[in-house]
Scaffold this motif. Sequence first.
Motif, short mmCIF file in Angstrom:
data_model
loop_
_atom_site.label_atom_id
_atom_site.label_comp_id
_atom_site.label_asym_id
_atom_site.label_seq_id
_atom_site.Cartn_x
_atom_site.Cartn_y
_atom_site.Cartn_z
N ASP A 106 -0.69 -0.65 -4.64
CA ASP A 106 -1.65 0.18 -3.92
C ASP A 106 -2.99 0.07 -4.62
O ASP A 106 -3.05 -0.14 -5.84
N ARG A 145 6.41 7.51 -2.20
CA ARG A 145 7.58 8.14 -1.54
C ARG A 145 8.54 7.09 -0.97
O ARG A 145 9.76 7.27 -1.02
N ILE A 169 4.11 0.68 5.73
CA ILE A 169 4.11 1.99 6.38
C ILE A 169 2.69 2.58 6.34
O ILE A 169 2.17 2.87 5.26
N ALA A 195 0.84 -1.21 0.00
CA ALA A 195 0.00 0.00 0.00
C ALA A 195 0.87 1.25 0.00
O ALA A 195 0.84 2.07 0.90
N CYS A 246 -5.14 -5.28 -1.38
CA CYS A 246 -4.38 -6.24 -0.59
C CYS A 246 -4.80 -7.69 -0.79
O CYS A 246 -3.97 -8.59 -0.84
C1 LIG Z 1 -2.08 6.30 4.89
S1 LIG Z 1 -1.80 5.87 3.20
C2 LIG Z 1 -0.10 5.36 3.26
C3 LIG Z 1 0.56 5.32 1.91
C4 LIG Z 1 2.05 4.95 1.96
N1 LIG Z 1 2.28 3.67 2.59
C5 LIG Z 1 2.86 6.02 2.63
O1 LIG Z 1 3.35 5.79 3.75
O2 LIG Z 1 3.02 7.10 2.04
C6 LIG Z 1 -2.68 4.33 3.05
C7 LIG Z 1 -2.62 3.73 1.66
O3 LIG Z 1 -3.35 2.50 1.66
C8 LIG Z 1 -3.97 2.36 0.39
N2 LIG Z 1 -5.07 1.39 0.56
C9 LIG Z 1 -6.24 1.56 1.21
N3 LIG Z 1 -6.96 0.42 1.21
C10 LIG Z 1 -6.20 -0.49 0.55
C11 LIG Z 1 -6.39 -1.88 0.23
N4 LIG Z 1 -7.49 -2.54 0.59
N5 LIG Z 1 -5.42 -2.51 -0.47
C12 LIG Z 1 -4.29 -1.84 -0.87
N6 LIG Z 1 -4.06 -0.53 -0.59
C13 LIG Z 1 -5.00 0.12 0.12
C14 LIG Z 1 -4.41 3.76 0.03
O4 LIG Z 1 -4.64 3.94 -1.34
C15 LIG Z 1 -3.23 4.57 0.56
O5 LIG Z 1 -2.26 4.77 -0.44
#
Ligand SMILES: C[S@@+](CC[C@H](N)C(=O)[O-])C[C@H]1O[C@@H](n2cnc3c(N)ncnc32)[C@H](O)[C@@H]1O
Length: 211
Positions: free
Chosen positions: A73, A57, A116, A52, A100
């Motif tokens: 993601d 970054r 993260i 995700a 996921c």
């Molecule tokens: C708080 S952000 C963190 C993004 C990245 N890890 C960072 O630290 O910059 C949470 C991320 O989870 C992704 N996300 C949300 N639900 C998800 C899912 N079911 N499967 C994969 N990604 C998901 C969102 O698109 C988002 O990019």
Amino acid sequence: MSASDSPAFADPAGTWNRRFAADGYLFGTAPNAWLAGHAAVWQTGQRVLCVADGEGRNSVWLARRGLRVDAFDISDVGVTKARRLAVEQGVAVNFTVSDCDTYAWSPGAYDGVAAIFVQFADPALRTRMFAKIVGCLKPGGTLVLQGYTPKQLEYRTGGPPHVSHLYTEAMLREAFAELDVVELREYEAELAEGSGHCGRSALIGLVARRR
Ligand SMILES: C[S@@+](CC[C@H](N)C(=O)[O-])C[C@H]1O[C@@H](n2cnc3c(N)ncnc32)[C@H](O)[C@@H]1O
């Protein structure tokens, strides 16, 4: 209200696409500090998966360190921006748009996993995701994970507004019982990760190795 009542959790792809549609990078383009502080666990040329990864970054920064990086993601808008960031910074990252549950996790393939702020996951999804994370590590492979603790609900400077999505040391120890904990720490810090994670924050960091 349960977590699933919230539109953000009912339509995660739409919600995150709207958040990432704004100009700039919601969490900035610098890597998460816990990740940057612990990435020395991986050596040049090793394979790392970023779970995700949002707007890229963390994956782009890891690729700049000479790692071979896969990242996924759920947000196609986020992944498009991540691809652009990789081009701008002159590195290759193997990005996939996937949630996921449907991502093609490769068992035993990775020297490292970076997870993260993946606290979109409710307890059921979290159990499935953590099992996939453990399973995709090689023996000796290392997980670096960062999240918020329940105290973050007092700060509201980032993260989900649901206590069931947040982590404690005891919960992570139990969830990753198959791994050897190298470091596990609850702490507070001022985050300045774009406008998305900004201000005093109640954090937890884990580094753990597969036996
Ligand atoms: C708080 S952000 C963190 C993004 C990245 N890890 C960072 O630290 O910059 C949470 C991320 O989870 C992704 N996300 C949300 N639900 C998800 C899912 N079911 N499967 C994969 N990604 C998901 C969102 O698109 C988002 O990019």
